[in-house]
Design an enzyme around this catalytic site. Structure first.
Site, PDB file in Angstrom:
ATOM      1  N   HIS A 170      35.389  11.481  27.053  1.00 30.59           N
ATOM      2  CA  HIS A 170      36.268  10.322  27.198  1.00 30.59           C
ATOM      3  C   HIS A 170      37.600  10.566  26.484  1.00 30.59           C
ATOM      4  O   HIS A 170      37.608  10.909  25.293  1.00 30.59           O
ATOM      5  CB  HIS A 170      35.556   9.106  26.598  1.00 30.59           C
ATOM      6  N   HIS A 198      46.854   5.607  26.940  1.00 31.73           N
ATOM      7  CA  HIS A 198      45.925   4.531  27.281  1.00 31.73           C
ATOM      8  C   HIS A 198      46.575   3.148  27.229  1.00 31.73           C
ATOM      9  O   HIS A 198      46.515   2.390  28.196  1.00 31.73           O
ATOM     10  CB  HIS A 198      44.720   4.562  26.335  1.00 31.73           C
TER      11      HIS A 198
HETATM   12  O1  G3P Z   1      37.575   5.587  32.874  1.00 31.15           O
HETATM   13  C1  G3P Z   1      36.600   5.116  32.019  1.00 31.15           C
HETATM   14  C2  G3P Z   1      37.155   4.397  30.825  1.00 31.15           C
HETATM   15  O2  G3P Z   1      38.135   5.192  30.230  1.00 31.15           O
HETATM   16  C3  G3P Z   1      37.734   3.064  31.176  1.00 31.15           C
HETATM   17  O3  G3P Z   1      38.138   2.300  30.066  1.00 31.15           O
HETATM   18  O4  G3P Z   1      39.814   1.436  28.483  1.00 31.15           O
HETATM   19  O5  G3P Z   1      38.667   3.563  27.987  1.00 31.15           O
HETATM   20  O6  G3P Z   1      40.365   3.456  29.795  1.00 31.15           O
HETATM   21  P1  G3P Z   1      39.298   2.697  29.044  1.00 31.15           P
HETATM   22 MG    MG Z   2      40.240   5.505  30.464  1.00 26.35          MG
END
Ligand code: G3P
Ligand code: MG
Length: 248
Positions: free
Chosen positions: A15, A57
């Protein structure tokens, strides 16, 4: 049962590149993800005010840099002057904001797949979706595995579909909508990417029976990861790269 779309990706997805071990969405994060054996990274992409695709992000730079204010108001040159590493730890002081192009080249050169999350600045959903998809088509030309494009912003997915229909897409949802099948059909997606809290064996089976893949974010508890993998989920996004990782 329905034939499932091609899914040439590991079920373990790093992630934001390096999870919590490195400053998110940076090239340093990608190196950490690679060192931990991950072969697919998720990262977030948006446009600077002068239309350079960058990894970030949040809407604002405050949390992940030494700057202030909305990313949407900054040129790439302005963003490039900020330190995107010190907020995480001193070891990463001075880490720059990477361009999408630089990260694409890094991943392709290192045989790492990408889940490119289109994370538009507010109001720029369609143009960001189109820009990411057009750039991705160029950057992954001849690559072994296509990038998976995903977004919470349906306008971005629609634009990606229009400009590069051949690239696989995933619909990201905060909450699973009752009409998820219709939405997957509408944007010609291969996958539904859900909040891991909503993951049940029944939902995984239903998505597969409908002919789609399913992945869940963000899975940071190893027991939960094991359970979802046992249920046959196609991907888990994790921040805990040292603990939840592909077998060596
Ligand atoms: O793409 C999965 C996840 O990254 C979605 O949530 O807020 O971490 O971008 P976020
Ligand atoms: Mg994400």
């Amino acid at each position: 049962t329905a034939k499932l779309p091609s899914w040439p990706y590991s079920r373990y997805i790093a992630h934001r590149g390096g999870g919590r071990l490195a400053p998110e969405n940076t090239l340093a994060a990608m190196r950490v993800g690679a060192q931990h054996g991950f072969t697919i990274f998720e990262y977030d992409v948006k446009l600077s005010s002068d239309n350079v695709l960058v990894l970030m992000h949040d809407d604002n730079v405050d949390r992940t840099s030494n700057g202030k204010g909305p990313a949407a108001a900054k040129t790439f040159a302005e963003l490039a002057q900020l330190d995107f590493g010190s907020w995480h730890s001193a070891a990463y002081a001075g880490e720059p904001l990477p361009t999408f192009a630089a990260v694409a080249r890094y991943t392709v050169a290192n045989n790492i797949a990408s889940n490119v999350e289109i994370k538009p600045c507010p109001g720029r959903e369609a143009e960001t979706g189109a820009a990411v998809a057009l750039a991705a088509r160029q950057l992954w030309q001849g690559a072994a595995k296509p990038p998976l494009l995903s977004s919470f912003a349906e306008e971005a997915l629609q634009a990606a579909l229009e400009v590069a229909p051949e690239l696989p897409r995933a619909l990201l949802v905060e909450k699973v909508p009752a009409d998820w099948r219709e939405r997957l059909v509408k944007y010609q997606c291969v996958a539904l990417n859900i909040n891991q809290k909503d993951a049940t064996r029944e939902l995984i089976d239903a998505v597969h029976a409908a002919g789609y893949r399913i992945a869940a974010w963000t899975v940071n508890d190893p027991e939960r990861a094991r359970l979802l993998l046992d249920w046959g989920i196609d991907g888990i996004f994790t921040d805990e790269l040292a603990v939840i990782r592909p077998a060596a």
